[in-house]
Design an enzyme around this catalytic site. Sequence first.
Site, PDB file in Angstrom:
ATOM      1  CD  GLU A 175      -5.834  -3.905   1.096  1.00 33.76           C
ATOM      2  OE1 GLU A 175      -4.822  -3.411   1.607  1.00 33.76           O
ATOM      3  OE2 GLU A 175      -6.159  -5.083   1.290  1.00 33.76           O
ATOM      4  CD  GLU A 180     -11.257   8.816  20.324  1.00 30.67           C
ATOM      5  OE1 GLU A 180     -12.177   8.679  19.475  1.00 30.67           O
ATOM      6  OE2 GLU A 180     -10.719   9.912  20.566  1.00 30.67           O
ATOM      7  CG  ASN A 209      -2.191  -0.848   0.919  1.00 32.39           C
ATOM      8  OD1 ASN A 209      -3.070  -0.447   0.162  1.00 32.39           O
ATOM      9  ND2 ASN A 209      -2.234  -2.037   1.510  1.00 32.39           N
ATOM     10  CG  HIS A 239     -10.288  -3.258   7.753  1.00 32.91           C
ATOM     11  ND1 HIS A 239      -9.509  -3.834   8.745  1.00 32.91           N
ATOM     12  CD2 HIS A 239     -11.308  -4.117   7.530  1.00 32.91           C
ATOM     13  CE1 HIS A 239     -10.053  -4.991   9.100  1.00 32.91           C
ATOM     14  NE2 HIS A 239     -11.144  -5.187   8.383  1.00 32.91           N
TER      15      HIS A 239
HETATM   16  C1  GAR Z   1      -3.194  -4.864   3.836  1.00 27.54           C
HETATM   17  O1  GAR Z   1      -4.027  -5.831   3.281  1.00 27.54           O
HETATM   18  C2  GAR Z   1      -3.976  -3.972   4.771  1.00 27.54           C
HETATM   19  O2  GAR Z   1      -5.277  -3.712   4.326  1.00 27.54           O
HETATM   20  C3  GAR Z   1      -3.988  -4.784   6.031  1.00 27.54           C
HETATM   21  O3  GAR Z   1      -2.677  -5.321   6.117  1.00 27.54           O
HETATM   22  C4  GAR Z   1      -2.160  -5.504   4.787  1.00 27.54           C
HETATM   23  C5  GAR Z   1      -0.810  -4.845   4.696  1.00 27.54           C
HETATM   24  O4  GAR Z   1      -0.226  -5.044   3.428  1.00 27.54           O
HETATM   25  N1  GAR Z   1      -4.339  -3.985   7.168  1.00 27.54           N
HETATM   26  C6  GAR Z   1      -5.116  -4.415   8.161  1.00 27.54           C
HETATM   27  O5  GAR Z   1      -5.511  -5.551   8.236  1.00 27.54           O
HETATM   28  C7  GAR Z   1      -5.451  -3.365   9.222  1.00 27.54           C
HETATM   29  N2  GAR Z   1      -6.501  -3.820  10.083  1.00 27.54           N
HETATM   30  P1  GAR Z   1       0.936  -4.106   2.902  1.00 27.54           P
HETATM   31  O6  GAR Z   1       1.978  -3.983   4.016  1.00 27.54           O
HETATM   32  O7  GAR Z   1       1.506  -4.860   1.716  1.00 27.54           O
HETATM   33  O8  GAR Z   1       0.359  -2.766   2.521  1.00 27.54           O
END
Ligand code: GAR
Length: 207
Positions: A181, A148, A14, A110
């Site tokens: 994402e 929060e 991301n 998310h």
């Molecule tokens: C992504 O899928 C993001 O949406 C998720 O972790 C991954 C990180 O991937 N985040 C969550 O689950 C937050 N609750 P990345 O490091 O390759 O971007």
Amino acid sequence: MLDIVVCVSGGGTNLQAIIDKIKSKEITNARIKAVISNNYGVKALERAQNAGIDAKVVSPKDYENRDLFNKALLETVKEYEPGLVVLAGFLVNIPEQFVKTFKNRIINIHPSLIPSFCGVGYYGLKVHEAVLARGVKVTGATAHFVDEGTDTGPIILQKAVEVLPDDTPKTLQLRVMQQAEWEILPKAIDLFANGKIKVSDSKVEIG
Ligand code: GAR
């Protein structure tokens, strides 16, 4: 020009999408001032360095207790005086003081359609495992402001992604990243950077 601090924990795909879309001008009026990781040696740090962005680790392992880690995290981010903090796969519980300091200025991505498959315990691959276990046919991703609670803040953008019959958690995770994402997180940042997001009554208006 909006100064952004991006917080990461792992792969940083991301983060890469944000870097690429600033370069291609799909995100305008914004720059990444720093990348902060809670883990050493992760690919996200390499991505930051390759892009010439200041990268720092604030690891809970280096602090005696959670309180001291939380303070260090907040102080480190504050030093960069960001107008926006982006949680791009940052798998850390955001302390209350952090949320208060950057009220409506923290955006999280998310990997599900909130309010499904979110909250405590739903992160990373676990989200996709739960989606497949429940047998839903559509999932997706949500870009939202952080409040929060856990995944309870105002929703900025969402995008749906089809679940396929032969999906594994990993194939589904990749499709959700590619189709949702990497698109909606940069888009949300661009909207924010260009003053197009208004939050009222815990809801987001765009335009
Ligand atoms: C992504 O899928 C993001 O949406 C998720 O972790 C991954 C990180 O991937 N985040 C969550 O689950 C937050 N609750 P990345 O490091 O390759 O971007």
